[in-house]
Design a protein around this motif. Structure first.
Motif, PDB file in Angstrom:
ATOM      1  N   ALA A 198      67.222 -15.741  11.627  1.00 46.94           N
ATOM      2  CA  ALA A 198      68.090 -16.309  10.593  1.00 46.94           C
ATOM      3  C   ALA A 198      67.286 -17.119   9.587  1.00 46.94           C
ATOM      4  CB  ALA A 198      69.177 -17.172  11.239  1.00 46.94           C
ATOM      5  N   MET A 199      66.305 -17.880  10.064  1.00 53.29           N
ATOM      6  CA  MET A 199      65.461 -18.652   9.146  1.00 53.29           C
ATOM      7  C   MET A 199      64.620 -17.734   8.282  1.00 53.29           C
ATOM      8  SD  MET A 199      64.225 -21.776  11.612  1.00 53.29           S
ATOM      9  CE  MET A 199      63.287 -22.503  10.269  1.00 53.29           C
ATOM     10  N   ARG A 200      64.089 -16.646   8.869  1.00 50.07           N
ATOM     11  CA  ARG A 200      63.308 -15.703   8.078  1.00 50.07           C
ATOM     12  C   ARG A 200      64.167 -15.063   6.993  1.00 50.07           C
ATOM     13  NH1 ARG A 200      61.951 -12.692  11.847  1.00 50.07           N
ATOM     14  NH2 ARG A 200      59.866 -13.526  12.300  1.00 50.07           N
ATOM     15  N   ALA A 201      65.420 -14.791   7.306  1.00 47.92           N
ATOM     16  CA  ALA A 201      66.309 -14.194   6.315  1.00 47.92           C
ATOM     17  C   ALA A 201      66.542 -15.150   5.143  1.00 47.92           C
ATOM     18  CB  ALA A 201      67.643 -13.814   6.963  1.00 47.92           C
ATOM     19  N   VAL A 202      66.669 -16.452   5.422  1.00 41.76           N
ATOM     20  CA  VAL A 202      66.851 -17.434   4.347  1.00 41.76           C
ATOM     21  C   VAL A 202      65.607 -17.500   3.472  1.00 41.76           C
ATOM     22  CG1 VAL A 202      67.171 -19.884   3.859  1.00 41.76           C
ATOM     23  CG2 VAL A 202      68.532 -18.779   5.633  1.00 41.76           C
ATOM     24  N   VAL A 203      64.435 -17.534   4.092  1.00 41.21           N
ATOM     25  CA  VAL A 203      63.188 -17.612   3.329  1.00 41.21           C
ATOM     26  C   VAL A 203      63.032 -16.394   2.427  1.00 41.21           C
ATOM     27  CG1 VAL A 203      60.677 -17.667   3.525  1.00 41.21           C
ATOM     28  CG2 VAL A 203      62.074 -19.057   5.067  1.00 41.21           C
ATOM     29  N   LEU A 204      63.296 -15.213   2.954  1.00 40.86           N
ATOM     30  CA  LEU A 204      63.165 -13.999   2.147  1.00 40.86           C
ATOM     31  C   LEU A 204      64.238 -13.927   1.065  1.00 40.86           C
ATOM     32  CD1 LEU A 204      62.327 -11.398   4.951  1.00 40.86           C
ATOM     33  CD2 LEU A 204      60.760 -12.601   3.410  1.00 40.86           C
ATOM     34  N   ARG A 205      65.423 -14.453   1.333  1.00 37.03           N
ATOM     35  CA  ARG A 205      66.486 -14.435   0.321  1.00 37.03           C
ATOM     36  C   ARG A 205      66.126 -15.325  -0.866  1.00 37.03           C
ATOM     37  NH1 ARG A 205      70.431 -15.273   3.426  1.00 37.03           N
ATOM     38  NH2 ARG A 205      70.747 -17.521   3.194  1.00 37.03           N
ATOM     39  N   VAL A 206      65.562 -16.497  -0.590  1.00 42.68           N
ATOM     40  CA  VAL A 206      65.147 -17.380  -1.687  1.00 42.68           C
ATOM     41  C   VAL A 206      63.995 -16.760  -2.461  1.00 42.68           C
ATOM     42  CG1 VAL A 206      64.186 -19.641  -2.237  1.00 42.68           C
ATOM     43  CG2 VAL A 206      65.962 -19.441  -0.494  1.00 42.68           C
ATOM     44  N   ALA A 207      63.056 -16.112  -1.750  1.00 44.15           N
ATOM     45  CA  ALA A 207      61.938 -15.469  -2.437  1.00 44.15           C
ATOM     46  C   ALA A 207      62.418 -14.326  -3.328  1.00 44.15           C
ATOM     47  CB  ALA A 207      60.926 -14.953  -1.405  1.00 44.15           C
ATOM     48  N   ALA A 208      63.405 -13.562  -2.854  1.00 44.93           N
ATOM     49  CA  ALA A 208      63.942 -12.475  -3.670  1.00 44.93           C
ATOM     50  C   ALA A 208      64.691 -13.016  -4.881  1.00 44.93           C
ATOM     51  CB  ALA A 208      64.870 -11.601  -2.823  1.00 44.93           C
ATOM     52  N   ALA A 209      65.433 -14.096  -4.711  1.00 46.55           N
ATOM     53  CA  ALA A 209      66.151 -14.695  -5.836  1.00 46.55           C
ATOM     54  C   ALA A 209      65.183 -15.224  -6.881  1.00 46.55           C
ATOM     55  CB  ALA A 209      67.062 -15.818  -5.336  1.00 46.55           C
ATOM     56  N   GLU A 210      64.065 -15.770  -6.436  1.00 50.39           N
ATOM     57  CA  GLU A 210      63.060 -16.248  -7.390  1.00 50.39           C
ATOM     58  C   GLU A 210      62.415 -15.083  -8.131  1.00 50.39           C
ATOM     59  OE1 GLU A 210      58.815 -18.718  -7.397  1.00 50.39           O
ATOM     60  OE2 GLU A 210      59.910 -18.344  -5.528  1.00 50.39           O
ATOM     61  N   GLN A 211      62.113 -14.019  -7.438  1.00 48.91           N
ATOM     62  CA  GLN A 211      61.473 -12.874  -8.073  1.00 48.91           C
ATOM     63  C   GLN A 211      62.385 -12.206  -9.085  1.00 48.91           C
ATOM     64  OE1 GLN A 211      60.147  -9.961  -5.265  1.00 48.91           O
ATOM     65  NE2 GLN A 211      58.955  -8.786  -6.775  1.00 48.91           N
ATOM     66  N   GLN A 212      63.680 -12.203  -8.826  1.00 51.10           N
ATOM     67  CA  GLN A 212      64.645 -11.577  -9.718  1.00 51.10           C
ATOM     68  C   GLN A 212      65.215 -12.545 -10.756  1.00 51.10           C
ATOM     69  OE1 GLN A 212      67.596  -9.796  -7.187  1.00 51.10           O
ATOM     70  NE2 GLN A 212      66.090  -8.622  -6.015  1.00 51.10           N
ATOM     71  N   GLN A 213      64.644 -13.755 -10.837  1.00 54.31           N
ATOM     72  CA  GLN A 213      65.079 -14.756 -11.823  1.00 54.31           C
ATOM     73  C   GLN A 213      66.563 -15.114 -11.661  1.00 54.31           C
ATOM     74  OE1 GLN A 213      62.924 -16.143 -14.180  1.00 54.31           O
ATOM     75  NE2 GLN A 213      61.227 -14.979 -13.300  1.00 54.31           N
ATOM     76  N   GLN A 214      67.024 -15.156 -10.430  1.00 59.99           N
ATOM     77  CA  GLN A 214      68.422 -15.505 -10.179  1.00 59.99           C
ATOM     78  C   GLN A 214      68.641 -16.999  -9.994  1.00 59.99           C
ATOM     79  OE1 GLN A 214      69.654 -13.174  -6.815  1.00 59.99           O
ATOM     80  NE2 GLN A 214      69.578 -11.220  -7.914  1.00 59.99           N
ATOM     81  N   ILE A 215      67.583 -17.771 -10.009  1.00 59.58           N
ATOM     82  CA  ILE A 215      67.669 -19.223  -9.870  1.00 59.58           C
ATOM     83  C   ILE A 215      67.654 -19.839 -11.261  1.00 59.58           C
ATOM     84  CG2 ILE A 215      66.564 -21.283  -8.905  1.00 59.58           C
ATOM     85  CD1 ILE A 215      65.394 -19.541  -6.733  1.00 59.58           C
ATOM     86  N   GLY A 216      68.674 -20.601 -11.583  1.00 64.77           N
ATOM     87  CA  GLY A 216      68.776 -21.204 -12.906  1.00 64.77           C
ATOM     88  C   GLY A 216      67.974 -22.477 -13.035  1.00 64.77           C
ATOM     89  N   PRO A 217      67.903 -23.039 -14.233  1.00 63.51           N
ATOM     90  CA  PRO A 217      67.166 -24.296 -14.440  1.00 63.51           C
ATOM     91  C   PRO A 217      67.878 -25.472 -13.783  1.00 63.51           C
ATOM     92  CG  PRO A 217      68.287 -23.641 -16.452  1.00 63.51           C
ATOM     93  CD  PRO A 217      68.453 -22.513 -15.486  1.00 63.51           C
TER      94      PRO A 217
END
Length: 285
Positions: A198-217
């Motif tokens: 479950a922790m690995r899934a959270v880490v990879l989800r945040v990394a994917a969101a960062e790569q796809q520019q889904q995290i706002g300012p």
């Protein structure tokens, strides 16, 4: 409780015998850079903890020494039971947000002012330190070859290095704080509510969101004026039991007109205003 350890190489690499060191790519200016970076990040984490529905009770980043040649950024968070994954996602998202957008100039200026205040206090109170601090400094010098410079010299050194640091310099510090750079994730729970997968899934989800520019300012979260819906009033019996006079609830703060009159009177020097707004003539020597 959640803890993330991000290992990085130290600014000084050990070469040859114990008393010989060689300079790495980083230099002495990296020390205040790390301090400013952690100050800016901790300020954001504090504001998140004061939101109406915070992902954690408290969170902060600090640095520790793993060994003579490696240091660690330690990011810890204290959260509600069964909410460890939410806290992990929140702190990783903030670091990713810094990598994408960086800190603002205002956040950087506030961190600089705070560090300058600490430097001035250290310089003024150099002769008021604890002997245990000096002891620990000598221990770090013996074990890790840390310089023993003294508080006054260290204050002058930091004051000299601060003007050389810009907001772009501290924004670059987040580039290597990723899950791909020797990161260790640890949770401490009374009962195991989340596993490694479950922790690995959270880490990879945040990394994917960062790569796809889904995290706002960064946006300032909405913080309540008070954590209590109604501020309790101290009963008059408490004052009398302590031998104090209860406050007069009929008194009200001075109005804006009374405050303006007080400022004008103080500027003229002929009279001044008391706390309830009534002018009286001062005594002249």
């Amino acid at each position: 409780m959640l803890q993330v350890r991000l290992i990085r190489a130290s600014a000084v690499k050990h070469c040859g015998t114990r008393h010989q060191t060689c300079q790495a790519d980083a230099n002495a200016v990296l020390v205040p850079q790390d301090g400013l970076f952690m100050s800016c990040l901790n300020n954001r984490l504090y504001r998140l903890s004061r939101a109406r529905d915070p992902p954690f009770f408290s969170a902060s980043m600090s640095d520790e020494s793993a060994c003579g040649s490696f240091d660690m950024f330690v990011l810890g968070a204290v959260c509600e039971e069964k909410k460890t994954l939410r806290a992990l996602e929140a702190v990783l998202t903030e670091i990713a947000r810094v990598r994408l957008y960086g800190f603002s100039q205002r956040e950087f200026n506030n961190a600089v002012k705070g560090l300058q205040a600490d430097i001035e206090s250290t310089y003024i109170e150099a002769d008021q330190g604890y002997c245990t601090d000096i002891r620990d400094e000598y221990v770090r010098h013996f074990l890790g070859e840390e310089f023993v410079s003294g508080q006054q010299y260290e204050a002058r050194l930091n004051k000299t290095l601060l003007p050389l640091i810009t907001v772009d310099d501290i924004n670059k510090r987040a580039a290597r704080l990723t899950h791909q750079h020797s990161a260790v994730y640890k949770t401490v729970e009374h009962k195991k509510w989340s596993g490694e997968s479950a922790m690995r899934a959270v880490v990879l989800r945040v990394a994917a969101a960062e790569q796809q520019q889904q995290i706002g300012p960064w946006e300032e979260p909405e913080m309540p004026d008070s954590v209590m819906k109604q501020i309790p009033q101290v009963p008059d019996e408490w004052y009398t039991s302590c031998g104090l006079h209860p406050p007069d609830h009929a008194l009200t703060p001075p109005t804006a007109a009374a405050a303006a009159a007080a400022v004008a009177a103080a500027a003229s020097g002929d009279s001044f205003t008391t706390s309830v707004g009534s002018p009286r003539t001062p005594k002249r020597s």
